[in-house]
Design an enzyme around this catalytic site. Structure first.
Site, PDB file in Angstrom:
ATOM      1  N   GLY A   3       2.735   1.928   5.180  1.00 41.06           N
ATOM      2  CA  GLY A   3       3.530   1.188   5.636  1.00 41.06           C
ATOM      3  C   GLY A   3       4.656   1.662   6.733  1.00 41.06           C
TER       4      GLY A   3
ATOM      5  N   GLU B  74       5.934  -3.721   0.871  1.00 40.43           N
ATOM      6  CA  GLU B  74       5.801  -3.347  -0.614  1.00 40.43           C
ATOM      7  C   GLU B  74       5.035  -2.029  -0.810  1.00 40.43           C
ATOM      8  OE1 GLU B  74       5.299  -2.157  -3.988  1.00 40.43           O
ATOM      9  OE2 GLU B  74       3.937  -3.701  -3.855  1.00 40.43           O
TER      10      GLU B  74
ATOM     11  N   GLY C 150       0.994  -1.182  -0.003  1.00 40.89           N
ATOM     12  CA  GLY C 150       0.045  -0.050  -0.039  1.00 40.89           C
ATOM     13  C   GLY C 150       0.845   1.107   0.134  1.00 40.89           C
ATOM     14  N   SER C 151       0.318   2.298   0.461  1.00 41.45           N
ATOM     15  CA  SER C 151       0.969   3.479   0.652  1.00 41.45           C
ATOM     16  C   SER C 151       2.352   3.772   1.420  1.00 41.45           C
ATOM     17  CB  SER C 151      -0.078   4.764   1.189  1.00 41.45           C
ATOM     18  OG  SER C 151      -0.226   4.599   2.468  1.00 41.45           O
TER      19      SER C 151
END
Length: 523
Positions: free
Chosen positions: A257, A274, A252-253
């Site tokens: 993260g 990721e 995600g963003s």
């Protein structure tokens, strides 16, 4: 705003706008599945195709999550004792079932996610491919034999199942990202809890229920091996914090993260992140221009710019910039924008209004920083005021300004110039993100330099191919604010296992390493 036709009557069995809720029920029926137990009043799900409601689901609360984790821990104890090739057999059967229902799953994915059908079919194929990859991996979870400095000693390294995987996925790849991690984790001996995006939970339920169906008929699979948690950010936070979850794989963003990674590490869990990408393509004077144009256009507009590997920055040599940009603008302007269920469509809708608003804010900032915007306007769909179709934007920038250094999850391609190759590399690396990169060149020195330690600082480095469309065999992920994780491919399976170093002494002596002496008498 320009109007486009979204009639879906051209293909047999294709639902008309407004009928997608019934279509979802029918598609689940074709899969032999039911949604009745999942319906509720908590989470409304909409189709980006026309903005219509698809279903309303129950959300899982904290007590539900505790029960899920407890069940997953029990499943893990049983599953880790199953030989890895037998664990692989479960995934083989699942991959076959997905293959049999590829078209149904693709249509379901397109209705809920909005990506064009050919991309949806590609994503479902990716699930099938990763299943095949995981099956092969189930017979190759090998360690090492290491030379020991001590006579008659054997030094070895083993890999063992780690625990419960908590996987948090984004809306843009609602099936593939889950399959990347979960199929590999399952052959590694872990159990799994999947928290999909609240924007695409129906796709998640379909793929997970098919796996649960296979597991129910497989003698070696325990109950609750794979579970789905329907919820919002609070649900994701519970996964990040829960001591019973050993691995948290989050896609995600960057903001997400940063939160999840810290929370997982605080309790000494294992995060696999990721995150965002601000991917660039360098187009050199020696490039095959036709190849570069084709590679650029798909990378910049695929999934309506909503891929983590979407091309967001184009760095073109100053000697070819004017002609290249002219041809690029013309080609992008000719793309068919409309219903993703129409096989003639190139670009479907943005996921929702928030994505559209973010795109417009970014374009306004780009103008304020000296940019010239081509495209980017909303294309209105008659009768569907809640659908957000846009013309992909090409933005000529005087420099790599603040907005260019940010990732906007929309089809915006910023165009920059360079004079020499060192400047191009500096521009490529001059952003906080480090996921994917590419160069179009016929100069072998440039191609090799780009791949070297002096070149791109991204996790994915391509030559004469765009930034998106990674194959499942290569490790997928990136550096810097992309998080450093590798969610699948190559040796990423090690993220889902624990390492054991073992020494066996088969002599009658007890020598210590590094020549240490510790002599004493024993009665």
């Amino acid at each position: 705003m320009n109007a486009i036709d979204t009639s879906l009557s051209s293909s047999p069995g294709q639902p008309a706008p407004g009928a997608f809720a019934d279509a979802i029920v029918d598609l689940f029926g074709e899969l032999g599945l039911s949604l009745s137990d999942d319906l509720g009043s908590d989470l409304a799900v909409f189709s980006p195709i026309d903005g219509s409601a698809l279903a309303t689901l129950k959300m899982h609360r904290a007590t539900d999550m505790d029960a899920m984790v407890a069940n997953a821990e029990v499943a893990f104890v049983a599953w880790k004792q199953v030989p890895a090739p037998h664990r692989g057999e479960l995934i083989r059967r699942y991959g076959q079932l997905v293959r049999e229902h590829k078209e149904v799953l693709s249509r379901l994915l397109t209705i809920e996610n909005g990506k064009i059908l050919t991309e949806a079919r590609g994503e479902v194929q990716e699930v099938i491919d990763i299943c095949e990859y995981a099956v092969g991996l189930s017979r190759q979870l090998f360690g090492l034999t290491i030379a020991s400095e001590r006579a008659e000693h054997r030094l070895t390294e083993y890999w063992h199942p780690l625990g419960v995987l908590g996987l948090i996925s984004a809306f843009n790849f609602p099936a593939a990202v889950w399959a990347w991690g979960t199929t590999v984790a399952l052959v590694c001996g872990d159990s799994a809890i999947w928290k999909p995006s609240e924007k695409t939970p129906l796709t998640a339920l379909a793929f997970a229920k098919l796996l649960q169906k296979v597991a129910a008929d497989y003698e070696f699979a325990p109950d609750h091996l794979v579970q789905v948690a329907i919820g919002d950010a609070e649900c994701g936070g519970i996964i990040a914090d829960h001591p019973g979850i050993s691995i948290v794989s989050a896609t995600g963003s960057v903001r997400m993260g940063q939160d999840v990674g810290v929370r997982v590490q605080r309790r000494f869990g294992r995060p696999v992140l990721e995150l965002g990408g601000n991917n660039a393509a360098i187009v050199a004077p020696s490039a095959d221009i036709g190849l570069a144009l084709r590679g650029t256009i798909f990378a910049a507009t695929g999934t309506c710019g909503q891929r983590c590997t979407t091309l967001r920055r184009l760095i073109v040599h100053e000697s070819i910039r004017a002609d290249f940009v002219k041809r690029l603008i013309a080609a992008v302007g000719s793309l068919n924008i409309g219903s993703p269920l129409d096989d003639m469509t190139h670009v479907g809708p943005l996921i929702d209004k928030a994505a559209f608003d973010a795109m417009q804010r970014a374009l306004d900032r780009a103008r304020g920083e000296g940019g010239t915007v081509h495209g980017g306007e909303r294309i209105e769909v008659a009768g569907s005021p809640e659908a957000y179709y846009v013309r992909p934007a090409i933005v000529e920038m005087p420099a790599q300004s603040e907005i260019v250094r940010e990732e906007t999850f929309a089809p915006i391609l910023y165009v920059l110039s360079y004079a020499d190759f060192a400047e191009a590399i500096a521009l490529q690396n001059g952003v906080p993100q480090g996921l994917s990169s590419c160069i179009f060149t016929s100069d072998v020195r440039e191609a090799e330099t780009f791949q070297s330690a002096q070149g791109s600082d991204c996790g994915i480095v391509n030559v004469n191919i765009g930034t998106s469309g990674a194959e499942i065999g290569g490790a997928f992920g990136g550096e810097k604010m992309t998080g450093g994780g590798r969610v699948s491919g190559s040796d990423s399976w090690k993220n889902y296992m624990r390492r054991v170093t073992a020494t066996v002494n088969y002599s009658t002596e007890l020598p210590l390493a590094q020549g240490v002496k510790f002599d004493f008498d024993i009665d």
